[in-house]
Design a protein around this motif. Structure first.
Motif, PDB file in Angstrom:
ATOM      1  N   ILE A   1      -6.892 -25.736  13.359  1.00  0.00           N
ATOM      2  CA  ILE A   1      -7.800 -25.706  14.510  1.00  0.00           C
ATOM      3  C   ILE A   1      -8.918 -26.721  14.281  1.00  0.00           C
ATOM      4  O   ILE A   1      -9.684 -26.610  13.322  1.00  0.00           O
ATOM      5  CB  ILE A   1      -8.410 -24.302  14.692  1.00  0.00           C
ATOM      6  N   GLY A   2      -8.984 -27.702  15.150  1.00  0.00           N
ATOM      7  CA  GLY A   2     -10.077 -28.672  15.073  1.00  0.00           C
ATOM      8  C   GLY A   2     -11.280 -28.146  15.850  1.00  0.00           C
ATOM      9  O   GLY A   2     -11.136 -27.689  16.978  1.00  0.00           O
ATOM     10  N   VAL A   3     -12.445 -28.170  15.213  1.00  0.00           N
ATOM     11  CA  VAL A   3     -13.671 -27.747  15.905  1.00  0.00           C
ATOM     12  C   VAL A   3     -14.667 -28.900  15.828  1.00  0.00           C
ATOM     13  O   VAL A   3     -14.944 -29.415  14.733  1.00  0.00           O
ATOM     14  CB  VAL A   3     -14.276 -26.479  15.274  1.00  0.00           C
ATOM     15  N   ILE A   4     -15.174 -29.323  16.982  1.00  0.00           N
ATOM     16  CA  ILE A   4     -16.111 -30.453  17.048  1.00  0.00           C
ATOM     17  C   ILE A   4     -17.341 -30.010  17.833  1.00  0.00           C
ATOM     18  O   ILE A   4     -17.219 -29.185  18.739  1.00  0.00           O
ATOM     19  CB  ILE A   4     -15.413 -31.687  17.695  1.00  0.00           C
ATOM     20  N   GLY A   5     -18.515 -30.517  17.454  1.00  0.00           N
ATOM     21  CA  GLY A   5     -19.747 -30.053  18.110  1.00  0.00           C
ATOM     22  C   GLY A   5     -20.595 -31.192  18.663  1.00  0.00           C
ATOM     23  O   GLY A   5     -20.544 -32.327  18.174  1.00  0.00           O
ATOM     24  N   PHE A   6     -21.363 -30.867  19.690  1.00  0.00           N
ATOM     25  CA  PHE A   6     -22.260 -31.836  20.330  1.00  0.00           C
ATOM     26  C   PHE A   6     -23.559 -31.130  20.700  1.00  0.00           C
ATOM     27  O   PHE A   6     -23.535 -30.018  21.209  1.00  0.00           O
ATOM     28  CB  PHE A   6     -21.638 -32.379  21.620  1.00  0.00           C
ATOM     29  N   THR A   7     -24.664 -31.810  20.497  1.00  0.00           N
ATOM     30  CA  THR A   7     -25.922 -31.219  20.952  1.00  0.00           C
ATOM     31  C   THR A   7     -26.514 -32.065  22.059  1.00  0.00           C
ATOM     32  O   THR A   7     -26.011 -33.153  22.384  1.00  0.00           O
ATOM     33  CB  THR A   7     -26.922 -31.030  19.794  1.00  0.00           C
ATOM     34  N   THR A   8     -27.603 -31.579  22.611  1.00  0.00           N
ATOM     35  CA  THR A   8     -28.187 -32.284  23.751  1.00  0.00           C
ATOM     36  C   THR A   8     -29.097 -33.420  23.261  1.00  0.00           C
ATOM     37  O   THR A   8     -29.904 -33.220  22.354  1.00  0.00           O
ATOM     38  CB  THR A   8     -28.916 -31.285  24.684  1.00  0.00           C
ATOM     39  N   PRO A   9     -28.925 -34.621  23.816  1.00  0.00           N
ATOM     40  CA  PRO A   9     -29.712 -35.767  23.344  1.00  0.00           C
ATOM     41  C   PRO A   9     -31.218 -35.608  23.560  1.00  0.00           C
ATOM     42  O   PRO A   9     -32.011 -36.378  23.007  1.00  0.00           O
ATOM     43  CB  PRO A   9     -29.164 -36.931  24.181  1.00  0.00           C
ATOM     44  N   GLY A  10     -31.607 -34.604  24.327  1.00  0.00           N
ATOM     45  CA  GLY A  10     -33.027 -34.326  24.565  1.00  0.00           C
ATOM     46  C   GLY A  10     -33.821 -34.094  23.292  1.00  0.00           C
ATOM     47  O   GLY A  10     -35.060 -34.196  23.298  1.00  0.00           O
ATOM     48  N   ILE A  11     -33.147 -33.812  22.191  1.00  0.00           N
ATOM     49  CA  ILE A  11     -33.863 -33.599  20.916  1.00  0.00           C
ATOM     50  C   ILE A  11     -34.771 -34.772  20.577  1.00  0.00           C
ATOM     51  O   ILE A  11     -35.822 -34.583  19.967  1.00  0.00           O
ATOM     52  CB  ILE A  11     -32.905 -33.327  19.732  1.00  0.00           C
ATOM     53  N   MET A  12     -34.369 -35.975  21.000  1.00  0.00           N
ATOM     54  CA  MET A  12     -35.151 -37.156  20.637  1.00  0.00           C
ATOM     55  C   MET A  12     -36.512 -37.158  21.336  1.00  0.00           C
ATOM     56  O   MET A  12     -37.468 -37.747  20.833  1.00  0.00           O
ATOM     57  CB  MET A  12     -34.390 -38.442  20.975  1.00  0.00           C
TER      58      MET A  12
ATOM     59  N   ALA B   1     -14.111 -27.609  21.535  1.00  0.00           N
ATOM     60  CA  ALA B   1     -15.383 -28.344  21.596  1.00  0.00           C
ATOM     61  C   ALA B   1     -16.530 -27.361  21.751  1.00  0.00           C
ATOM     62  O   ALA B   1     -16.509 -26.511  22.648  1.00  0.00           O
ATOM     63  CB  ALA B   1     -15.367 -29.325  22.762  1.00  0.00           C
ATOM     64  N   LEU B   2     -17.518 -27.474  20.867  1.00  0.00           N
ATOM     65  CA  LEU B   2     -18.736 -26.679  20.982  1.00  0.00           C
ATOM     66  C   LEU B   2     -19.808 -27.593  21.566  1.00  0.00           C
ATOM     67  O   LEU B   2     -20.287 -28.502  20.893  1.00  0.00           O
ATOM     68  CB  LEU B   2     -19.201 -26.159  19.613  1.00  0.00           C
ATOM     69  N   LEU B   3     -20.157 -27.357  22.806  1.00  0.00           N
ATOM     70  CA  LEU B   3     -21.142 -28.213  23.483  1.00  0.00           C
ATOM     71  C   LEU B   3     -22.442 -27.446  23.652  1.00  0.00           C
ATOM     72  O   LEU B   3     -22.507 -26.509  24.459  1.00  0.00           O
ATOM     73  CB  LEU B   3     -20.604 -28.647  24.852  1.00  0.00           C
ATOM     74  N   HIS B   4     -23.471 -27.852  22.880  1.00  0.00           N
ATOM     75  CA  HIS B   4     -24.776 -27.260  23.167  1.00  0.00           C
ATOM     76  C   HIS B   4     -25.359 -28.026  24.352  1.00  0.00           C
ATOM     77  O   HIS B   4     -26.238 -28.875  24.222  1.00  0.00           O
ATOM     78  CB  HIS B   4     -25.726 -27.279  21.973  1.00  0.00           C
ATOM     79  N   GLY B   5     -24.828 -27.702  25.488  1.00  0.00           N
ATOM     80  CA  GLY B   5     -25.198 -28.319  26.746  1.00  0.00           C
ATOM     81  C   GLY B   5     -24.406 -27.575  27.802  1.00  0.00           C
ATOM     82  O   GLY B   5     -23.505 -26.801  27.473  1.00  0.00           O
ATOM     83  N   GLY B   6     -24.739 -27.824  29.046  1.00  0.00           N
ATOM     84  CA  GLY B   6     -24.034 -27.145  30.117  1.00  0.00           C
ATOM     85  C   GLY B   6     -23.506 -28.147  31.114  1.00  0.00           C
ATOM     86  O   GLY B   6     -23.012 -29.206  30.733  1.00  0.00           O
ATOM     87  N   MET B   7     -23.625 -27.808  32.392  1.00  0.00           N
ATOM     88  CA  MET B   7     -23.030 -28.653  33.420  1.00  0.00           C
ATOM     89  C   MET B   7     -24.060 -29.030  34.459  1.00  0.00           C
ATOM     90  O   MET B   7     -24.848 -28.193  34.894  1.00  0.00           O
ATOM     91  CB  MET B   7     -21.912 -27.868  34.119  1.00  0.00           C
TER      92      MET B   7
END
Ligand code: MN
Ligand code: MG
Length: 688
Positions: free
Chosen positions: A221-232, A269-275
């Motif tokens: 099982i491949g698990v990949i993550g993304f966070t919101t670029p707003g951190i910057m 895909a783990l997306l710390h973001g929505g739509m």
């Protein structure tokens, strides 16, 4: 790990232990049956399995169902109850994968306590991770709030290994207890992802063979993550120059094929973001609609917006092209967004088919849903899932320490800070909120948004508690010590600070909308007239500064009530630009006030809660006084002679509060207004 050994997802080491326990005879038999391979893979072509991907997101350190501001249990949230949903799902499904989608380590007084007040030692896990360890998470990603306490702290609580400037990557600490993945935050020092972009989890699935018999087959099982670029922006002071972000789509396009090449049968895909419906950009906050279209993603868990998907409400949120609430898919990809604070568990049921060599997802047979800790019983009353008894004891000493911390005085007030008469002009509980918001936004603009540095920064807030639920539904902080938990009374909602850019005309219109709080008063009427309309008190935005003055003429219809609006002693220039500090709620869903409050006027969505900003302000200005923090009346009623009484209800027998606030035009008419809500009836003399 104890949970996983009970079966549901069996790691290879557990399998071998199990095989050993069965003994050599059984092993020999199984080898014979499958023609020599350790897995009878090819002969099992056509086997099927369901993998339930379970998501928590935006837990925000709510281990317990406990409100540290009210110092009371609140069963409507808390990981101790989500944990019960996880255990139930593990009973229901033979194969589960438990993932956390970030915004995990910040959000309660316990979080602040362990990060800044009494920093957790390197050898000890954060209480949130410790609690999550009771369930055994398989993987997680980082939200924006993971960056709130800086990179050295993040390095520590993740166990070390962050190769980035200013951080000792070699530090070995207790860690989260499960692997973190984050593909779109790049360390400037190494030009590589700050955290591993993905992981491949090797597990064994309990499947159903083509012959109907149970069979165990391996899966990667491949698990990949993304966070919101707003951190910057939000944590610029910690991150600038040290890390950068990439768009989720760019990072996925790069790494998903890599994951596949490493043998991942499926990719989650783990997306710390929505739509949101905007065109794609690499800095967009909520790119879920776009990420779902990247080839090779089999399931997507979302968050950050604290929303729900799929949404079973009659009028569901996320009414966007490609979003299917019934199937629980986004552009055909099974997906979930499990609210926040542990209120929901996301469940994606992936239907898998074994082709003899690898697993393939049958997306059309897959589905997703949310399971909530709160529901209604047949009588319409709220009922809650029980708390998992294993969770609370794990963190009890830290929980108690956090309670002591929130009771600690941070200041002192020389007056009773209440909203009892906010509707008729007492700014006593609102001014300090405005002062805190104003100072916070002004400081940020000065440091980080120089393009707005020339604009005046003002603030609005409202009496959130204004009697709707009866005589005790008012902000009411007694004279004396101010503790952290008093901030919950001064600021009821867990909002975050937003700054919007408006002009003088917008301010007038904003105030006109807020003045809907009042019924139109007919001066000729000799009978009693109710002053307060059904427009909620929490929408009665007001300034509380000598810089902005205005009158509200309640004899005029809605839209024509704001009179003598001035800024710095002169009529306000309708074209002059201002920055107004408010909250996320007003800034993004305040279109009924002015158009710009649909989010388009926002120049800064701050990461901090208004409540925390108030706490911080009191820490810095601990001697709270009526003169400095509770007497600035920006508005008054325009003078009018009314033939009959103009009345309103407020807390029982509280006239002294109005008098102390200098409201000489208020009188007590009846100790009980007759509503049964425990309130008194007062009159306001508009001629004074
Ligand atoms: Mn969050
Ligand atoms: Mg977030």
């Amino acid at each position: 790990m104890s949970e996983r050994t009970q079966g549901f997802l069996i790691s290879p080491s557990h399998v071998s232990r199990r095989v050993a326990a069965l003994g050599l005879v059984a092993l020999a038999a199984s080898l014979a049956a499958c023609g020599g391979g350790s897995d009878n893979a090819s002969t099992n072509a056509g086997a099927t399995a369901t993998l339930a991907v379970l998501e928590t997101t935006d837990l925000h350190f709510n281990v317990r169902s406990y409100d540290y501001f009210k110092l009371a249990e609140d069963k409507s949230y808390g990981f101790e109850r989500t944990a019960t949903l996880v255990r139930a799902a593990r009973k229901e499904f033979a194969n589960t994968l438990l993932v956390d989608n970030g915004d995990t380590i910040q959000g309660t007084a316990l979080a602040d306590y362990e990060a800044t007040i009494s920093p957790i030692p390197c050898t000890q896990q954060l209480s949130m991770y410790k609690a999550m360890g009771a369930l055994g998470f398989d993987a997680g990603t980082l939200g924006n709030h993971e960056f709130n306490y800086g990179l050295p702290f993040l390095n520590q609580v993740l166990g070390g290994g962050l190769e980035v400037d200013g951080v000792d990557a070699s530090k070995k600490c207790a860690g989260a207890g499960f692997p973190m993945v984050l593909a779109n935050v790049i360390s400037t020092k190494t030009k590589k992802p700050l955290v591993q972009p993905y992981t491949v989890l090797e597990r064994t699935l309990v499947a159903k063979g083509a012959d109907g018999k149970e069979v165990k087959l391996p899966i990667k099982i491949g698990v990949i993550g993304f966070t919101t670029p707003g951190i910057m922006n939000w944590d610029k002071r910690y991150l600038e120059g040290k890390v950068s972000t990439e768009g989720a789509v760019e990072a996925a396009t790069k790494y998903v094929p890599e994951l596949r090449a490493k043998g991942a049968d499926i990719v989650v895909a783990l997306l710390h973001g929505g739509m949101d419906n905007a065109a794609y950009s690499p800095t967009m906050e909520n790119p879920g609609l776009h990420l779902s279209k990247v080839a090779g993603i089999d399931a997507m868990v979302m968050g950050h917006q604290h929303g729900v998907f799929p949404d079973t409400a009659a009028t569901p949120g996320f009414n966007l092209p490609g979003v299917d609430h019934k199937a629980g898919t986004v552009n055909g990809v099974p997906a979930v967004m499990a609210s926040s604070w542990g209120k929901s568990l996301g469940v994606v049921q992936l239907a898998l088919q074994w082709d003899g060599a690898k697993w393939v997802v049958n997306k059309s047979a897959s589905k997703s849903e949310l399971r909530n800790i709160q529901s209604k019983n047949a009588a319409g009353a709220n009922v809650y899932v029980d708390a998992d008894p294993a969770v609370a004891p794990l963190i009890e000493p830290q929980h108690q320490a956090a309670i002591q911390y929130v009771k600690t005085p941070i200041g002192q007030t020389d007056f009773r800070m209440s909203t009892l008469f906010a509707d008729v002009g007492d700014p006593g509980a609102i001014q300090i909120v405005n002062q805190a918001q104003q100072a916070y936004v002004a400081a940020y603009i000065k440091a980080s948004l120089p393009q707005y540095a020339q604009l005046p920064v003002l603030s609005v807030s409202a009496p959130f508690k204004s009697g709707f639920q009866g005589g005790s539904d008012y902000t009411d902080v007694a004279v004396g010590p101010l503790a952290i938990n008093n901030a919950a009374d001064l600021y009821l909602y867990p909002n975050t600070v937003y700054a919007v850019k408006v002009n003088g005309g917008d301010i007038k219109n904003w105030l006109e909308a807020a003045a809907k709080r009042f019924n139109q008063i007919d001066p000729a009427k000799t009978t009693e007239q109710q002053l307060i309309s059904s427009f909620p008190g929490y929408n009665f935005d007001m300034f509380t500064t000598a810089d902005v003055l205005y009158e509200i003429d309640v004899t005029q219809p809605v839209g024509g009530r704001i009179k003598k609006l001035s800024y710095l002693g002169k009529p306000i220039d309708m074209a002059q630009e201002f920055v107004i500090a408010t909250n996320n709620y007003r800034a993004t869903s305040g279109k009924s006030f002015i158009d710009k409050l649909d989010g388009s006027g926002t120049i800064w969505a701050a990461p901090d809660a208004n409540r925390d900003v108030v706490i911080d302000y009191i820490r810095k200005n601990p001697a709270v006084t009526r003169a400095a923090n509770g007497a600035a009346k920006s508005w008054r009623f325009a003078k009018a002679t009314v033939a009959g009484p103009v009345v309103f209800s407020s807390g029982a027998n509280a006239l002294a509060v109005a008098q102390a606030a200098g409201l000489a035009n208020v009188t007590l008419l009846a100790a009980d207004d007759g509503s049964g809500k425990g309130v008194s009836k007062y009159a306001v003399d508009l001629s004074k």
